[in-house]
Design an enzyme around this catalytic site. Sequence first.
Site: not given
Ligand code: G6P
Length: 612
Positions: A2, A27, A79, A105-106, A486, A490, A493, A509, A607
């Site tokens: 948010c 965000r 969000w 937010n929160g 990772e 990527k 997502e 396995h 984000k």
């Molecule tokens: C969210 C984002 C990710 C990120 C994660 C941790 O899920 O979408 O891309 O890796 O938060 O965020 P940070 O700011 O703690 O690295």
Amino acid sequence: MCGIVGYVGRSPAAPILIAGLRRLEYRGYDSAGLALQEGASIVTARAVGKVVRLADKVRLEWSEVRQAQCTAGIAHTRWATHGAPTEANAHPHMDASRRIALVHNGIIENYRVIRTKLEAKGHRFDSETDTEALSRLVGEFYRGDLRKAVIQALRQVEGAYGIAVISADEPGKIVVARKGSPLVIGVGDGECLVASDASALIAHTRRVIYLDDGDVAVVTADSVDITDLNDSPMDRDVAELGIEVGAVEKGGFEHFMLKEIFEQPESVRNALRGRLDVPNGTAVLSGLSSSARELVEMQRITMVGCGTSLHAGMVGDFAFEDVAEIPTEAQQAAEFRYRNPLVDGRDLVIGISQSGETADTLAAIREAKDKGAMVIGLVNVVGSTIARETGRGVYLHAGPEISVASTKAFTGQVAVLLLMALKLGRGRRLSRERGQFLAAEIGRLPELIERVLLQNDAIAKVAEGLVRHEHAFFLGRGPMYPVALEGALKLKEISYIHAEGYHAAELKHGPIALLTPGVPVVVLANRSPVTDKVLSNAEECKARGARIIAVITEGGAGAAVADDVICIPDCDPLVATVPMAVALQLLAYHVARLRGCGIDQPRNLAKSVTVE
Ligand code: G6P
């Protein structure tokens, strides 16, 4: 998670609020809304979907003349946590008199209790949100002083919040408060802004005040007065923002993600600048210098983080054990927090976070601190909560990362973790010679990344082979195992292809049962002590008809088993995690682009996740 923006000054607020929301859209982008003070009343507009929908609505409903008269307001991009992304659930939320508007937010954890009490008093709620309970509670306490009403309401609230509130009866004033969700105030010339993230402010001012948990501020065009929830005045410094407007714009790239991928030679160079001491085979990390002795004596290191930051920590785990010879473990931050972690004064806990605001990571470092562990932060956003609460650590200096899918933060984190491993290693048993070799290899990172970026077109071609699939696997071993995770993250997502990262030896396995002819398997097979093993695992997949996309070292083994090959330059296997990650970022990007996905703002994501 948010975005909040508020403006009070002499210019029309609506365009400033909408421009701010656009900057914060990464965000959260389920719905958006704003509230303006107009004469002696409050007007609102809300829309489902992206900020552009709200902007269209404002343009159609309010003439420019009308907008020009409204010079204070608050806005929000959401969000969803409580309640679906509908217009009724979009912020701002009003009190019963419809003379107070609030954005939040929160999460208000005890909102059901508050809601039930208010309903018993006759309130009829318009939304399913936790936030509306708070806006109505503020209205209940309102006796002509918004700040007091906000404080009284917040005293009844459990949970996390960053809020901005306006009242029709107090023009030219925004009341803001935070606990657990970031808020920053931008101090301009005859105008002030508030925002959940400094990137919404930089077009207006570089002078900012970061609020701390428990702060309540009254913001007008010319003043900022901060107290705590007990009414005691609080002194907060005005800081100078170090980022440029250009850093939060796309600069000619089609997407922020692509821009950020291409920024990596520079962002990693910034992360390394002044920190490598090749002759002595070590690193200079000023944020840790005061505790250098204590650090090398630690019995164990735990990295905590979420998402991409957790994957960086897992790479760090390999580097620390190999180079520094300290038992190390990377843990998902929420898991660490709730499992009663066995840490004490002999443990070092490293909180890894791009945003510095992730709720679970923050809670994990607080738990570690409470248990007496030494805690340091590895953070990108300067002045963020984790950076401030850890008090010591290392910044990434990657610049603002706007794309929701993290790229340059990951490579910056890995680069800095390699530096830390080197520094700790040299304080322990690492020889000068191996230190010098590793330092030189780490110093090559910007050039190694550049060489991967030169293959952008070739990787785009490889991406064509993945576009029509709904499942994919990424296989790696050793430090490439977290990079496989990772790479899969990527891809899933941003392209919505179901992608699984697996340890290459683990596939047989169970998951191998999912291999059908043509399923793409991305094999991370750079030069390392286990290359042959990884290639054998690739053969096992190939024998089941999988399409093998091998990422190998230039001139190295692996091409024979592969349907498609991507090359990374030859380098130390730990250092290779960075160019490998860049190749996988480009692969995911091009698959998502070819599938016509939103890329910078994937569905359901945000984000920065400031709720548990
Ligand atoms: C969210 C984002 C990710 C990120 C994660 C941790 O899920 O979408 O891309 O890796 O938060 O965020 P940070 O700011 O703690 O690295």
